[in-house]
Write a protein that holds these residues in place. Structure first.
Motif, PDB file in Angstrom:
ATOM      1  N   ALA A  82       0.799  -1.215   0.000  1.00  0.00           N
ATOM      2  CA  ALA A  82       0.000   0.000   0.000  1.00  0.00           C
ATOM      3  C   ALA A  82       0.837   1.272   0.000  1.00  0.00           C
ATOM      4  CB  ALA A  82      -0.937   0.014   1.212  1.00  0.00           C
ATOM      5  N   THR A  83       2.137   1.163   0.276  1.00  0.00           N
ATOM      6  CA  THR A  83       2.981   2.361   0.202  1.00  0.00           C
ATOM      7  C   THR A  83       3.134   2.852  -1.236  1.00  0.00           C
ATOM      8  OG1 THR A  83       5.045   1.095  -0.016  1.00  0.00           O
ATOM      9  CG2 THR A  83       4.308   1.635   2.219  1.00  0.00           C
ATOM     10  N   GLY A  84       2.901   1.964  -2.220  1.00  0.00           N
ATOM     11  CA  GLY A  84       3.060   2.356  -3.610  1.00  0.00           C
ATOM     12  C   GLY A  84       4.503   2.603  -4.006  1.00  0.00           C
ATOM     13  N   ALA A  85       5.449   2.138  -3.195  1.00  0.00           N
ATOM     14  CA  ALA A  85       6.867   2.346  -3.476  1.00  0.00           C
ATOM     15  C   ALA A  85       7.450   1.090  -4.110  1.00  0.00           C
ATOM     16  CB  ALA A  85       7.620   2.689  -2.186  1.00  0.00           C
ATOM     17  N   ARG A  86       7.910   1.220  -5.350  1.00  0.00           N
ATOM     18  CA  ARG A  86       8.466   0.043  -6.016  1.00  0.00           C
ATOM     19  C   ARG A  86       9.678  -0.509  -5.293  1.00  0.00           C
ATOM     20  NH1 ARG A  86       9.140   2.317 -11.849  1.00  0.00           N
ATOM     21  NH2 ARG A  86       9.258   4.212 -10.616  1.00  0.00           N
TER      22      ARG A  86
END
Length: 401
Positions: A199-203
């Motif tokens: 859910a952080t959306g950090a690849r």
């Protein structure tokens, strides 16, 4: 002088307090606004380690190749103050970032010397992950109550991906050692941590999570556990994707797949500046990188970012600070730590609890430093928490007759 009560003269009590201090420090380095608690944990552990000869436990491990490379790298960063473009900033940065290395190693190695203390520490790191989950959840609730539009800001929770990646393998460790209901609770915590990382959306966080799982399953493959863990994780991810509000999960997933400006905005400029001073670098310190980047950016047409966002790589941070020698040192250090971890986590080398502790530390190191550290800036302060156990647990090489 009034003698201490018998309970306070019990060495086991102080050993527990020492371990608790280390755990408090381990958690607080990732929490904002708790610097006093962080220092309290570290100082408590250090002071106890200075009594009764506890500090001597670290001496036998200082000759390990990983420890020697760590000392050499820190020494090179310190020496960089002599040629730094801003010597005062370099000295201040080295002291601020690395002073804890010298303070935490004596209590860490003493803690590791006893199986019970190792067990307390491993469980404490897993519980630290639970604390991060609760704090992150509370932030989601607060944003939802304050203004649901805040959930659209993907950056508000990105920082929590760092401690979640670091503590995630220790939830797997506890699940692996537990039986019955506690096993399901620990694995449930691991699945929630994985969901929050997604859910952080950090690849970089996603890649780190994937690396943790690859290392863990590669060393501890069991078809039944793999199917159970994968099934539970997939079910929860699907439920989260379709049932939670879109800004909370689905949009973050899509945002994480968007293109990045790292090549032309962070990594490329960092390499370009590194090539200007390849032997010595510019001196350790994030303010120095920001200063040099911002000074050049207006005249660099190929740089897609015009205000520094850092090098976005712990490797390039080291290289910019100390030139290619520092880049070589940190690469060699990480390789030595990884190899030591593989040997410590190998089946049949040592009792199962110790092997699994080594595996958790190896997976956390591979995810946090080797993987995420290559694509994002990560904290240096957590390195001793993984380095010391892997050094302690890695078996000595057998000498040839």
């Amino acid at each position: 002088m009034t003698p201490l009560p018998p309970a306070l003269r019990n060495p086991l009590l102080w050993d527990k307090i020492l371990t608790g201090g280390l755990l408090l420090y381990s958690l607080c380095i990732f929490l904002p606004g708790v610097t006093a608690l962080e220092r309290l944990g570290l100082v408590t552990a250090l002071l106890i380690s200075c009594t009764g000869g506890r500090w001597k436990a670290c001496l036998a491990h200082l000759r390990h190749p990983a420890m020697l490379l760590t000392i050499t790298l820190l020494g090179w960063f310190t020496l960089s103050a002599t040629w730094s473009v801003a010597p005062d900033i370099t000295l201040t940065s080295v002291q601020g970032v690395f002073k804890d290395y010298l303070l935490i190693l004596p209590p860490l190695f003493f803690m590791l010397a006893d199986p019970d203390r190792r067990r307390w520490f491993a469980r404490g790191l897993a519980l630290a992950g639970l604390v991060i989950v609760l704090v992150n959840s509370a932030q989601y609730v607060r944003e939802w109550l304050q203004d649901p539009a805040l959930l659209n800001n993907i950056k508000l929770h990105r920082g929590w991906g760092h401690p979640l990646v670091l503590f995630f393998p220790f939830a797997l460790l506890q699940g692996r050692l537990a039986r019955g209901k506690p096993m399901y609770l620990w694995y449930g915590l691991a699945v929630i941590e994985a969901m929050m990382i997604m859910a952080t959306g950090a690849r970089g966080a996603w890649l780190a999570l994937a690396m943790v799982l690859v290392v863990w399953l590669g060393h501890d493959f069991d078809r039944r556990r793999l199917l159970a863990l994968s099934g539970a994780g997939l079910a929860l991810v699907v439920l989260a994707y379709f049932m939670l509000p879109a800004p909370l999960f689905k949009d973050r997933f899509a945002d994480g797949l968007s293109t990045s400006l790292r090549t032309s905005g962070t990594w490329g400029p960092a390499l370009q500046m590194l090539d200007e001073r390849p032997v010595l670098g510019f001196g350790f310190g994030k303010p120095i990188f920001d200063q040099e980047f911002n000074r050049r950016a207006p005249t660099e047409a190929d740089w897609s970012i015009k205000k520094s966002k850092g090098p976005h790589s712990i490797y390039l941070e080291a290289g910019f600070s100390g030139g290619y020698p520092a880049l070589g040192l940190i690469t060699a250090l990480f390789l030595v730590i990884f190899v030591a971890g593989i040997r410590a986590a190998a089946r049949g080398r040592q009792p199962e609890p110790e092997r699994l502790l080594a595996l958790a530390c190896l997976a956390a190191f591979a995810g946090f430093y080797i993987t995420r550290g290559s694509v994002e800036s990560v904290q240096w302060s957590a390195l001793p928490l993984l380095l010391a156990p892997l050094v302690f647990l890695s078996p000595p090489r057998q000498r040839r007759p």
